[in-house]
Design a protein around this motif. Structure first.
Motif, PDB file in Angstrom:
ATOM      1  N   VAL A 293      26.680 -34.979 -16.728  1.00 55.26           N
ATOM      2  CA  VAL A 293      25.543 -35.497 -15.813  1.00 55.26           C
ATOM      3  C   VAL A 293      25.254 -33.729 -15.075  1.00 55.26           C
ATOM      4  CG1 VAL A 293      27.219 -36.958 -15.504  1.00 55.26           C
ATOM      5  CG2 VAL A 293      28.140 -35.314 -14.654  1.00 55.26           C
ATOM      6  N   LEU A 294      26.085 -32.584 -15.001  1.00 52.19           N
ATOM      7  CA  LEU A 294      24.905 -31.221 -14.381  1.00 52.19           C
ATOM      8  C   LEU A 294      24.472 -30.928 -15.113  1.00 52.19           C
ATOM      9  CD1 LEU A 294      26.127 -28.621 -12.823  1.00 52.19           C
ATOM     10  CD2 LEU A 294      26.813 -27.886 -14.570  1.00 52.19           C
TER      11      LEU A 294
ATOM     12  N   GLY B 201      21.298 -33.723 -14.779  1.00 59.96           N
ATOM     13  CA  GLY B 201      20.860 -33.259 -13.404  1.00 59.96           C
ATOM     14  C   GLY B 201      19.876 -32.624 -13.213  1.00 59.96           C
TER      15      GLY B 201
ATOM     16  N   ALA C 171      23.722 -36.099  -9.629  1.00 59.98           N
ATOM     17  CA  ALA C 171      24.440 -35.455 -10.278  1.00 59.98           C
ATOM     18  C   ALA C 171      25.774 -34.812  -9.779  1.00 59.98           C
ATOM     19  CB  ALA C 171      23.524 -34.337 -11.536  1.00 59.98           C
TER      20      ALA C 171
END
Length: 199
Positions: A18-19, A22, A58
């Motif tokens: 997700v990081l 994002g 994120a």
């Protein structure tokens, strides 16, 4: 030794996904004016940024991943679990207090710095002195992880002073910090207790 539930692989494994997802998607929405090597992730979540909603989501997801993983990582020493969980809370607070569209923000910068510090020291605080502990909770890997994160933080501070590759330094540190919980969880899930290894 207490077991780590297998679902913790999902919470910890989603953190780097997700990081990085994002910052990639938010960077594309921002367009050619954004330079990931020289601009921070905070710029992507700043007020008025085209992809602010993506980067904010994120950061929220990252914080939740760290909180859930800290709760599940029962073999780790309690101070390390607390530091990881508080690092997750810091990510949530950073999402709530985005950087302004121009200039700096003491609130945002302070919370981000505390989050960086907590996520850098949690491996050392989590290590288990028992030589039979899972690989990710042994002394050498834990201290090495904190050393790498610390070196990345030093690089980041140097880039802040020189206005150089600050974005690259920040991405290095945050990526390592997001991947390490997964590595620890994976080592715990794969670890066989002495009684099990004799069967």
């Amino acid at each position: 030794m207490r077991r780590v539930p297998r679902w913790a692989l999902l919470s910890s494994g989603c953190a780097p996904v997700v990081l990085t997802g994002g910052w990639v998607v938010a960077g594309r929405l921002e367009g050619g004016s954004y330079d990931p090597a020289t601009q921070t992730i905070s710029v992507l979540a700043a007020d008025g940024a085209a992809g602010a909603w993506v980067m904010t989501a994120a950061l929220v997801a990252l914080g939740l991943c760290h909180l859930v993983t800290a709760w599940a990582l029962r073999p780790a020493a309690l101070p390390g679990r607390v530091a990881l969980g508080c690092g997750g809370v810091a990510a949530l607070v950073v999402a709530l207090f985005p950087a302004p569209s121009s200039g700096g923000s003491l609130q945002h910068g302070s919370v981000a710095a505390v989050g960086f510090a907590l996520l850098a020291v949690w491996p050392v605080l989590a290590f288990d002195p028992d030589g039979r502990a899972p690989w990710g909770l042994r002394r050498v890997p834990c201290f090495a992880a904190t050393a790498v994160m610390g070196a990345g933080a030093v690089w980041f501070l140097i880039e802040i002073q020189g206005h150089g590759a600050i974005g690259a330094a920040e991405r290095f540190v945050t990526f390592v910090q997001s991947v390490w919980p997964f590595m620890v969880v994976a080592s715990c899930v794969r670890h066989k207790r002495p009684a099990e290894s004799r069967l």
